[in-house]
Scaffold this motif. Structure first.
Motif, PDB file in Angstrom:
ATOM      1  N   GLY A   9       0.722  -1.210   0.013  1.00 28.77           N
ATOM      2  CA  GLY A   9      -0.068  -0.065   0.086  1.00 28.77           C
ATOM      3  C   GLY A   9       0.846   1.274  -0.183  1.00 28.77           C
ATOM      4  N   ARG A  39       5.309   0.695  -5.015  1.00 27.27           N
ATOM      5  CA  ARG A  39       4.008   0.843  -4.364  1.00 27.27           C
ATOM      6  C   ARG A  39       2.630   0.534  -5.359  1.00 27.27           C
ATOM      7  N   MET A  40       1.800   0.190  -4.779  1.00 27.64           N
ATOM      8  CA  MET A  40       0.478  -0.060  -5.481  1.00 27.64           C
ATOM      9  C   MET A  40       0.383   0.766  -6.563  1.00 27.64           C
ATOM     10  N   THR A  41       0.387   2.116  -6.140  1.00 28.27           N
ATOM     11  CA  THR A  41      -0.167   3.172  -7.265  1.00 28.27           C
ATOM     12  C   THR A  41       0.764   3.272  -8.494  1.00 28.27           C
ATOM     13  N   GLU A  42       2.092   2.747  -8.201  1.00 27.50           N
ATOM     14  CA  GLU A  42       3.000   2.544  -9.338  1.00 27.50           C
ATOM     15  C   GLU A  42       3.040   1.241 -10.480  1.00 27.50           C
ATOM     16  N   GLU A  44       0.758   0.491 -12.607  1.00 32.65           N
ATOM     17  CA  GLU A  44       0.355   0.703 -13.838  1.00 32.65           C
ATOM     18  C   GLU A  44       1.352   1.025 -14.782  1.00 32.65           C
ATOM     19  N   THR A  55       0.936  -8.717  -4.505  1.00 32.90           N
ATOM     20  CA  THR A  55       0.624  -7.609  -3.517  1.00 32.90           C
ATOM     21  C   THR A  55       0.186  -7.947  -2.379  1.00 32.90           C
ATOM     22  N   ILE A  59      -5.717  -6.526  -5.038  1.00 33.60           N
ATOM     23  CA  ILE A  59      -6.213  -5.397  -6.135  1.00 33.60           C
ATOM     24  C   ILE A  59      -7.386  -5.783  -6.797  1.00 33.60           C
ATOM     25  N   LYS A  61      -8.221  -4.204  -9.487  1.00 32.03           N
ATOM     26  CA  LYS A  61      -8.113  -3.807 -10.837  1.00 32.03           C
ATOM     27  C   LYS A  61      -7.342  -4.909 -11.689  1.00 32.03           C
TER      28      LYS A  61
ATOM     29  N   ARG B  49      -2.748   7.201   7.087  1.00 33.07           N
ATOM     30  CA  ARG B  49      -2.433   6.305   6.169  1.00 33.07           C
ATOM     31  C   ARG B  49      -3.188   4.962   6.627  1.00 33.07           C
ATOM     32  N   ASN B  52      -6.277   5.019   4.439  1.00 34.23           N
ATOM     33  CA  ASN B  52      -6.146   4.841   2.930  1.00 34.23           C
ATOM     34  C   ASN B  52      -5.478   3.266   2.833  1.00 34.23           C
TER      35      ASN B  52
END
Lengths: 92, 154
Positions: A9, A39-42, A44, A55, A59, A61, B49, B52
């Motif tokens: 996360g 990170r998860m957001t990276e 993509e 992960t 996720i 997605k 944190r 989220n």
């Protein structure tokens, strides 16, 4: 060489634990791997050439790549099943 | 760096009765501040944190949580603060933020540099995976005993 994304996360704390376990698993099974710890957001922006995504947070997605939930490496529950799932992706 | 040196007996608590995850984090954050481990900003970032990216973990016999955040110069000294709860409180799980877990032991982490703590984190997760030890830790009622069981196990 197989390329694996290991992500969690926010901070890198938990993915580090999972990444180390995966590295050891692959060594034991003679599978050369490159592990990308992000990170998860990276995820993509880093999908090129990736064989597997692991992960510690589920996720929702679909990134169009094989995915394994890495939480068992932290909780100790269902570790063998998770290892088998990873190996079947990498060796398949 | 080893787990034993990070676990200060002064930072293991049993009496507090937080109503929820945010209260538990604030209680441990205040103790961290009293012992000069963190700046107050760190507690805020951990609370944020947790919303989220929750940190509850379902273990074999009970739930634990490991609230933490990126240090961003707000961590002065590495440490782990522990809150053991007779009445478990709800955290959301790290695995799936939509799921809840009743948490009996909260381990709040204050770590200066993420990457230097690999072996320490692995030891902490080894403890989580040791069901017998976790069950013992959940019923002890003194910091000395808690510390002793962990020291003996690692």
């Amino acid at each position: 060489m197989k390329k694996i994304i290991v992500a969690c996360g926010g901070a890198v704390a938990t993915s580090t634990v999972a990444a180390t376990a995966i590295k050891e698993l692959c060594q034991k099974n003679n599978i050369p791997v490159e592990i990308l710890q992000i990170r998860m957001t990276e995820i993509e922006g880093n999908l090129e050439g990736v064989d597997l995504i692991v992960t510690t947070m589920r996720i929702k997605k679909d990134f169009g790549k094989p995915y394994v939930n890495g939480m068992p490496f932290l909780s100790g529950l269902n570790v063998e099943k998770t290892e088998q799932a990873i190996l079947s992706v990498l060796q398949g | 760096m080893d787990l034993n040196s990070l676990l200060n007996k002064k930072l293991i608590f049993f009496e507090a009765k937080p109503k929820n995850d945010v209260e538990a984090i604030k209680i441990l954050g205040d103790k961290f501040i009293e012992e000069k481990y963190i700046k107050p900003e760190y507690t805020k970032t951990v609370v944020e944190r947790e919303k989220n990216f929750p940190t509850g973990i379902v273990l074999e016999s009970l739930g634990v949580a490991i609230p933490h955040a990126s240090p961003e110069n707000n961590v002065l000294k590495d440490g782990i603060a522990v809150l053991s709860l007779k009445e478990p409180i709800i955290f959301h799980t790290m695995e799936d933020a939509d799921n809840e877990v009743a948490v009996s032991i909260v381990f709040m982490l204050a770590l200066k540099e993420n990457n230097e703590h690999l072996s320490m984190l692995q030891k902490l997760f080894k403890i989580f995976q040791n069901n017998e030890l976790i069950k013992k830790l959940a019923i002890v009622s003194s910091a000395e005993e808690f510390h002793k069981y962990i020291t003996e196990a690692i």
